[in-house]
Design a protein around this motif. Structure first.
Motif, short mmCIF file in Angstrom:
data_model
loop_
_atom_site.label_atom_id
_atom_site.label_comp_id
_atom_site.label_asym_id
_atom_site.label_seq_id
_atom_site.Cartn_x
_atom_site.Cartn_y
_atom_site.Cartn_z
N CYS A 1 -8.14 0.71 1.03
CA CYS A 1 -9.28 0.45 0.17
C CYS A 1 -10.58 0.88 0.83
O CYS A 1 -10.68 1.02 2.03
CB CYS A 1 -9.34 -1.01 -0.25
SG CYS A 1 -9.64 -2.15 1.08
N HIS B 1 -14.19 -4.65 -1.99
CA HIS B 1 -13.31 -3.55 -1.63
C HIS B 1 -12.57 -3.01 -2.82
O HIS B 1 -12.04 -3.72 -3.63
CB HIS B 1 -12.40 -3.83 -0.44
CG HIS B 1 -11.78 -5.18 -0.35
ND1 HIS B 1 -10.53 -5.39 0.14
CD2 HIS B 1 -12.25 -6.41 -0.66
CE1 HIS B 1 -10.25 -6.66 0.13
NE2 HIS B 1 -11.26 -7.31 -0.34
N HIS C 1 -9.99 -0.33 -4.77
CA HIS C 1 -8.84 0.56 -4.79
C HIS C 1 -9.03 1.43 -6.01
O HIS C 1 -9.19 0.93 -7.10
CB HIS C 1 -7.54 -0.23 -4.95
CG HIS C 1 -7.10 -0.89 -3.69
ND1 HIS C 1 -6.38 -0.23 -2.73
CD2 HIS C 1 -7.30 -2.14 -3.23
CE1 HIS C 1 -6.13 -1.05 -1.73
NE2 HIS C 1 -6.68 -2.22 -2.00
N CYS C 2 -9.06 2.70 -5.83
CA CYS C 2 -9.38 3.54 -6.96
C CYS C 2 -8.88 4.95 -6.73
O CYS C 2 -9.10 5.55 -5.70
CB CYS C 2 -10.88 3.55 -7.18
SG CYS C 2 -11.42 4.67 -8.46
N SER D 1 0.87 -1.17 0.00
CA SER D 1 0.00 0.00 0.00
C SER D 1 0.91 1.22 0.00
O SER D 1 1.30 1.70 1.04
CB SER D 1 -0.92 0.00 1.21
OG SER D 1 -0.18 -0.17 2.38
N ASP E 1 -3.70 5.35 0.28
CA ASP E 1 -4.39 4.37 -0.55
C ASP E 1 -4.87 3.13 0.19
O ASP E 1 -4.55 2.01 -0.17
CB ASP E 1 -3.48 3.95 -1.70
CG ASP E 1 -4.18 3.00 -2.64
OD1 ASP E 1 -5.39 3.16 -2.86
OD2 ASP E 1 -3.52 2.08 -3.14
#
Lengths: 138, 138
Positions: free
Chosen positions: A88, A101, A103-104, A81, A86
């Motif tokens: 999630c 979940h 991550h974006c 990470s 960042d």
DNA sequence: TTCAATGCAAAGCTTTTGCATAAAG
DNA sequence: CTTTATGCAAAAGCTTTGCATTGAA
């Protein structure tokens, strides 16, 4: 809180390795106990809970509370990470219970937006977005 | 889930009125029981839990999980259910408990993004974003 | 009359705690 | 040798459930 360990024990190492090997997966305290019992190397449940608390405190794993009546989930907070920027974001389907979940980058931007425009510092580890998943929203 | 009541009972009405009168305040199931016991009109705790579940289900109150090991909090959601087209997401400070309402513009942005990019339909009535408010994040 | 809601007591689950024992430093 | 960590069993805390009874429609 603030339960930093002073001794390096076998159980602690095993637990860290286990979470590392399950990177990206949500694991409950019960799962941990069950897993090691099956392996023939049981770890006392109080030890599990106490170590989990320490590991969260040290930032080695994260704790997620998805729903008040289900057990807390833990997940390895790997070095992967990139930043603490960042973590999630969790989406929980109200119908089928599925947990997604994400991550974006855009979600990170929204987080930043909320911080800058509304002066509110989001804690993604505790925040769960409820709604309907793709299949259930038909 | 999906526990819609079919009969209009005294206890139910009393509970709704109580939450309405405490608009903006977080109340636990225990608080509710205690309050009515003190008033001399006790309501059985199973009734309280069952009605609370229904009321959440109907969107009359919201349920907040502040911390996995503390009891769930409930709060009247009147202002939101009045206009379902104009809901707002709550931000709750984990430290001082303050509630902040996010307005539509930001909300729509977040909702649309999550729906289109992640195929997840957000339910703003049930979602609470946890974090730290301006004062507490110092 | 019918069937849902109530309320009590008991059970269920996750998490915490007390205390003797084992292990680390 | 001193102090922390472990593990069992028991307790704690919140929530749910079984079942007989009450009350709404």
């Amino acid at each position: 809180m603030n339960t930093r360990p002073k001794y390096k024990t076998k159980q602690r190492e095993i637990l860290v390795e286990f979470f590392k090997s399950k990177s990206g997966v949500h694991i409950t305290a019960g799962d941990v106990c069950e897993h090691f019992k099956e392996q023939g190397l049981p770890i006392g449940q109080s030890t599990v809970y106490r170590q989990l608390e320490s590991l969260v405190d040290e930032g080695i794993i994260n704790k997620y509370i998805i729903d008040g009546n289900s057990p807390a989930c833990f997940e390895y907070a790997g070095h992967e990470s990139r930043d603490l920027k960042d973590p999630c974001i969790h989406c929980k389907c109200e119908k089928c219970g599925k947990l997604i979940h994400l991550h974006c980058d855009e979600l990170v931007e929204i987080k930043t937006h909320i911080l800058e425009e509304h002066k509110f510092k989001v804690n993604p580890m505790r925040t769960v977005i409820y709604g309907l998943c793709e299949e259930c929203s038909k």
